[in-house]
Design a protein around this motif. Structure first.
Motif, PDB file in Angstrom:
ATOM      1  N   TRP A 124       0.815  -1.219   0.000  1.00  0.00           N
ATOM      2  CA  TRP A 124       0.000   0.000   0.000  1.00  0.00           C
ATOM      3  C   TRP A 124       0.846   1.266   0.000  1.00  0.00           C
ATOM      4  CZ3 TRP A 124      -4.701   0.108  -1.612  1.00  0.00           C
ATOM      5  CH2 TRP A 124      -5.482  -1.064  -1.526  1.00  0.00           C
ATOM      6  N   GLU A 126       2.007   4.751  -1.441  1.00  0.00           N
ATOM      7  CA  GLU A 126       1.177   5.789  -2.059  1.00  0.00           C
ATOM      8  C   GLU A 126       1.144   5.627  -3.577  1.00  0.00           C
ATOM      9  OE1 GLU A 126       0.435  10.609  -1.701  1.00  0.00           O
ATOM     10  OE2 GLU A 126       2.364   9.749  -1.093  1.00  0.00           O
ATOM     11  N   ARG A 127      -0.030   5.773  -4.168  1.00  0.00           N
ATOM     12  CA  ARG A 127      -0.251   5.464  -5.579  1.00  0.00           C
ATOM     13  C   ARG A 127       0.174   6.590  -6.528  1.00  0.00           C
ATOM     14  NH1 ARG A 127      -0.317   0.580  -3.647  1.00  0.00           N
ATOM     15  NH2 ARG A 127      -2.292  -0.545  -3.724  1.00  0.00           N
ATOM     16  N   THR A 128       1.058   7.440  -6.100  1.00  0.00           N
ATOM     17  CA  THR A 128       1.611   8.466  -6.977  1.00  0.00           C
ATOM     18  C   THR A 128       3.125   8.475  -6.823  1.00  0.00           C
ATOM     19  OG1 THR A 128       1.414  10.181  -5.261  1.00  0.00           O
ATOM     20  CG2 THR A 128      -0.431   9.946  -6.800  1.00  0.00           C
ATOM     21  N   GLU A 140      -0.349   4.830   1.338  1.00  0.00           N
ATOM     22  CA  GLU A 140      -1.426   5.479   0.603  1.00  0.00           C
ATOM     23  C   GLU A 140      -2.420   6.167   1.552  1.00  0.00           C
ATOM     24  OE1 GLU A 140      -4.096   7.049  -1.756  1.00  0.00           O
ATOM     25  OE2 GLU A 140      -2.209   6.226  -2.506  1.00  0.00           O
ATOM     26  N   PRO A 143      -6.871   5.093   0.512  1.00  0.00           N
ATOM     27  CA  PRO A 143      -7.102   3.764  -0.059  1.00  0.00           C
ATOM     28  C   PRO A 143      -8.586   3.541  -0.355  1.00  0.00           C
ATOM     29  CG  PRO A 143      -6.923   3.603   2.311  1.00  0.00           C
ATOM     30  CD  PRO A 143      -6.623   5.042   1.959  1.00  0.00           C
ATOM     31  N   ASP A 279      -7.431  -2.307  -7.333  1.00  0.00           N
ATOM     32  CA  ASP A 279      -6.373  -1.360  -7.023  1.00  0.00           C
ATOM     33  C   ASP A 279      -5.017  -2.058  -6.968  1.00  0.00           C
ATOM     34  OD1 ASP A 279      -6.196   1.638  -5.587  1.00  0.00           O
ATOM     35  OD2 ASP A 279      -4.592   0.272  -5.015  1.00  0.00           O
TER      36      ASP A 279
END
Length: 314
Positions: A124, A126-128, A140, A143, A279
């Protein structure tokens, strides 16, 4: 050193016990099951039975053990992979990462433990910020709703352990485990391998989520390095080839003698199983393990899943 491993009978625990004993350490290992004490004793550990969610029980066994180091490897991630069981496992693991962490930290402080090493994971990040994150990356912050409790539990563990001032607090963000005892292995009863063989572990959407994987014995050797030489903070533990799901999953299926994984539209998985698997399969980020290699002189035996899948599954 005298080392107390909470969760010594789990996926990584037995490998960790074996390696620590081989290096001359004295190991006390916990389990929830009396049936597993014999296996721990055979590995060279002193087994103790404890309920990690009972603060008095935790305080008692830690006080009697008087360890210099506590290693927190507690999860409830085992057993069948049906939907209801997975939800129960996740909820129990969340409690172990929150309440269980707090109980172990309180017991550690009471006996003057010098180092506390805890299991987190890299799923998990961070998605950037690109396909691969280093230790400066954060968990993240937004989430999917169906993952919020699990992500909050990871955040609690990381902040609690790295925030202690009375001992060296170390968090290990592991990549995805594979190899003996993990469920992704050659054993005929291995749970995750069974799903892959039955083509019930599909590539979701474009399969562009980047995963970092790590062979279980390499995860254990990295933990040994952290116990012996680690400094306070976070270390990432993965192999040298973070890769999209669409790349590594077909290779894993081939190594297990299975047909190629199916491809399933993201909208259908979202409808049937929620947003979390979508995700993970489409947005996850891998990790860089350069810090632990540089600072602790750690090197994985299987630097890529390509060789790990063919040589390290038994």
């Amino acid at each position: 050193m005298r080392i107390f491993i909470a969760g010594a009978s789990g996926a990584i625990g037995s490998h960790l016990v074996f390696q620590l004993v081989a290096r001359g350490h004295e190991v006390i290992g916990t389990t929830r099951s009396a049936a597993k004490t014999g296996a721990l004793r055979a590995l060279g550990a002193e087994p103790v039975i404890v309920d990690a969610l009972d603060p008095d029980s935790v305080a008692d066994v830690v006080a009697r053990a008087e360890p210099e180091v506590i290693v927190h490897q507690l999860t409830a991630l085992s057993g069948p992979a049906d939907f209801r069981h997975v939800k129960r496992m996740a909820a129990a693991t969340n409690r172990l990462r929150t309440e269980g962490t707090d109980h172990l930290l309180a017991a550690a402080r009471a006996v003057g433990v010098a180092k506390f090493v805890a299991q987190s994971n890299s799923g998990w990040m961070e998605r950037t910020g690109g396909p691969v994150a280093d230790e400066n990356g954060r968990i993240e912050p937004n989430p999917p709703a169906d993952a919020a409790a699990a992500v909050a539990a990871l955040r609690h563990l990381e902040e609690a352990v790295t925030g202690i001032s009375w001992a060296d607090g170390i968090v290990l963000r592991y990549g995805g485990f594979y190899g003996p005892g993990t469920g992704i292995e050659a054993a005929p009863d291995a749970v995750m391998a069974g799903l892959i063989r039955k083509r019930r572990f599909p590539i979701v959407g474009g399969g562009g989520g980047v995963w970092s994987l790590v062979h279980i014995t390499d995860a254990a050797s990295a933990t040994v390095a952290a116990i012996e030489r680690g400094k306070p903070g976070i270390y990432h533990v993965g192999d040298d080839e973070p890769a999209p799901v669409r790349d590594w999953l077909p290779e894993l299926a081939r190594a297990l003698g299975a047909k190629p994984p199916r491809r399933v539209p993201a909208w259908l998985v979202r409808l049937l199983a929620g947003r979390t698997p979508v995700d993970m399969m489409t947005r996850a980020r891998g990790i860089s393990s350069e810090k632990i290699k540089r600072e602790l002189d750690w090197a994985p035996r299987y630097p890529t899943w390509r060789t790990g899948f063919t040589e390290g599954m038994r």
